[in-house]
Design a protein around this motif. Structure first.
Motif, short mmCIF file in Angstrom:
data_model
loop_
_atom_site.label_atom_id
_atom_site.label_comp_id
_atom_site.label_asym_id
_atom_site.label_seq_id
_atom_site.Cartn_x
_atom_site.Cartn_y
_atom_site.Cartn_z
N MET A 9 0.84 -1.21 0.00
CA MET A 9 0.00 0.00 0.00
C MET A 9 0.87 1.26 0.00
SD MET A 9 -3.12 -1.11 2.48
CE MET A 9 -4.04 0.39 2.24
N GLY A 10 1.93 1.24 0.80
CA GLY A 10 2.85 2.37 0.82
C GLY A 10 3.49 2.60 -0.53
N GLN A 11 3.85 1.52 -1.20
CA GLN A 11 4.45 1.64 -2.53
C GLN A 11 3.45 2.18 -3.55
OE1 GLN A 11 5.95 -2.36 -2.94
NE2 GLN A 11 8.02 -1.72 -2.37
N GLU A 12 2.20 1.77 -3.42
CA GLU A 12 1.17 2.30 -4.31
C GLU A 12 0.98 3.81 -4.10
OE1 GLU A 12 -0.71 1.21 -6.94
OE2 GLU A 12 0.72 -0.44 -6.84
N ALA A 22 2.04 7.61 1.89
CA ALA A 22 3.09 6.59 1.75
C ALA A 22 4.00 6.62 2.98
CB ALA A 22 3.89 6.85 0.48
N LYS A 23 4.37 7.81 3.40
CA LYS A 23 5.24 7.96 4.57
C LYS A 23 4.59 7.36 5.81
CE LYS A 23 7.75 11.61 7.03
NZ LYS A 23 7.22 11.53 8.35
N ARG A 24 3.31 7.58 5.97
CA ARG A 24 2.60 7.00 7.13
C ARG A 24 2.66 5.48 7.14
NH1 ARG A 24 -2.97 10.51 7.30
NH2 ARG A 24 -1.96 12.53 7.38
N PHE A 25 2.44 4.87 5.99
CA PHE A 25 2.48 3.41 5.92
C PHE A 25 3.87 2.89 6.20
CE2 PHE A 25 -1.69 3.58 3.98
CZ PHE A 25 -2.26 2.39 4.41
N PHE A 26 4.86 3.52 5.59
CA PHE A 26 6.24 3.06 5.78
C PHE A 26 6.69 3.23 7.22
CE2 PHE A 26 6.75 4.15 1.09
CZ PHE A 26 6.57 2.83 0.69
N GLU A 27 6.31 4.33 7.85
CA GLU A 27 6.71 4.55 9.25
C GLU A 27 6.08 3.53 10.19
OE1 GLU A 27 5.65 8.66 9.77
OE2 GLU A 27 7.72 9.31 9.37
N ARG A 28 4.89 3.04 9.85
CA ARG A 28 4.24 2.04 10.70
C ARG A 28 4.92 0.68 10.67
NH1 ARG A 28 -1.87 3.36 8.87
NH2 ARG A 28 -2.08 5.34 9.99
N ILE A 29 5.56 0.36 9.55
CA ILE A 29 6.11 -0.99 9.41
C ILE A 29 7.61 -1.06 9.60
CG2 ILE A 29 4.23 -1.75 7.93
CD1 ILE A 29 6.11 -1.41 5.53
N ILE A 30 8.30 0.04 9.55
CA ILE A 30 9.77 0.01 9.53
C ILE A 30 10.37 -0.64 10.78
CG2 ILE A 30 10.20 2.31 10.49
CD1 ILE A 30 12.36 2.55 8.27
N ARG A 50 12.99 7.91 2.41
CA ARG A 50 13.87 9.03 2.03
C ARG A 50 13.29 9.78 0.84
NH1 ARG A 50 19.95 8.37 -0.06
NH2 ARG A 50 18.76 7.39 -1.70
N GLU A 51 12.71 9.05 -0.12
CA GLU A 51 12.07 9.72 -1.25
C GLU A 51 10.87 10.55 -0.79
OE1 GLU A 51 9.87 8.80 -5.49
OE2 GLU A 51 11.07 7.23 -4.57
N CYS A 52 10.08 10.01 0.12
CA CYS A 52 8.94 10.76 0.66
C CYS A 52 9.42 12.03 1.37
CB CYS A 52 8.14 9.90 1.65
SG CYS A 52 7.25 8.53 0.90
N ALA A 53 10.46 11.89 2.18
CA ALA A 53 11.00 13.04 2.90
C ALA A 53 11.51 14.10 1.92
CB ALA A 53 12.11 12.61 3.85
N GLN A 54 12.14 13.66 0.86
CA GLN A 54 12.65 14.60 -0.14
C GLN A 54 11.49 15.32 -0.82
OE1 GLN A 54 14.93 12.74 -3.22
NE2 GLN A 54 15.71 14.66 -4.00
N GLN A 55 10.46 14.59 -1.22
CA GLN A 55 9.33 15.21 -1.92
C GLN A 55 8.52 16.12 -1.00
OE1 GLN A 55 8.92 15.12 -5.16
NE2 GLN A 55 10.69 13.77 -5.35
N LEU A 56 8.45 15.76 0.28
CA LEU A 56 7.70 16.57 1.25
C LEU A 56 8.57 17.67 1.86
CD1 LEU A 56 5.80 13.68 3.06
CD2 LEU A 56 4.82 15.38 1.49
N GLN A 57 9.84 17.71 1.46
CA GLN A 57 10.82 18.69 1.93
C GLN A 57 10.99 18.64 3.44
OE1 GLN A 57 9.66 22.44 0.23
NE2 GLN A 57 10.20 21.79 -1.83
N LEU A 58 11.13 17.42 3.96
CA LEU A 58 11.36 17.19 5.38
C LEU A 58 12.84 16.86 5.56
CD1 LEU A 58 8.23 14.97 6.05
CD2 LEU A 58 8.50 17.40 6.56
N LEU A 59 13.64 17.91 5.71
CA LEU A 59 15.09 17.73 5.77
C LEU A 59 15.55 16.81 6.89
CD1 LEU A 59 16.20 19.17 3.44
CD2 LEU A 59 16.92 21.03 4.91
N PRO A 60 15.07 16.96 8.12
CA PRO A 60 15.54 16.05 9.17
C PRO A 60 15.25 14.58 8.87
CG PRO A 60 14.50 17.95 10.15
CD PRO A 60 14.23 18.01 8.67
N ASP A 61 14.07 14.31 8.31
CA ASP A 61 13.73 12.92 7.95
C ASP A 61 14.61 12.41 6.82
OD1 ASP A 61 11.78 13.05 9.86
OD2 ASP A 61 10.11 13.18 8.47
N PHE A 62 14.91 13.29 5.87
CA PHE A 62 15.78 12.90 4.76
C PHE A 62 17.17 12.53 5.28
CE2 PHE A 62 18.91 13.83 1.47
CZ PHE A 62 18.41 13.10 0.41
#
Length: 146
Positions: A9-12, A22-30, A50-62
């Protein structure tokens, strides 16, 4: 099976560019993949985060995801070098002293990097409480967040 479905689902969501979901799904399973030591899947999730963080411009997460991808279990030498090059390019982007917003952003990135390094350095350390590296990175993260 549930983790696999959440990964799909996160990949979709990533595929349709809904990066927040996508970030929410990935954070739940990591954490589950990390605990179970499923390194190839964990690396895939870290790259997606990392791609989600980059697209959302979340530098600390990236920064946090990039540092995590430097682990030998998650990346081969070439992939780790590419992640490090992206981090170095990010550091060289601008002059953090040019504005107060940039300075706060640089402080947040430093804090995130120190937290990620503490976690990365001491993830499997059996003597975490007495580990000097963990104490150093933890103190640095606390100082950077002030």
């Amino acid at each position: 099976m549930i983790l696999f479905l959440a990964l799909q689902m996160g990949q979709e969501y990533l595929h349709v560019r809904n990066y927040d979901m996508a970030k929410r799904f990935f954070e739940r399973i990591i954490s589950n993949y990390q605990k179970e030591q499923w390194w190839p899947v964990l690396a895939q999730v870290q790259r997606a985060l990392r791609e989600c963080a980059q697209q959302l411009q979340l530098l600390p997460d990236f920064v946090s995801c990039s540092v995590a991808l430097l682990a030998k279990d998650l990346s081969d030498a070439a992939a780790a070098a590419a992640a490090l090059q992206q981090l170095l390019a990010l550091v060289r982007l601008g002059n953090p002293a040019s504005s107060s917003a940039a300075l706060r952003s640089a402080s947040a990135v430093r804090s995130a990097a120190m937290r990620a390094l503490a976690s990365f350095c001491c993830n499997n350390c059996s003597e975490r409480a007495s580990c000097s590296s963990f104490r150093f990175f933890s103190r640095s993260a606390a100082a950077a967040s002030r």
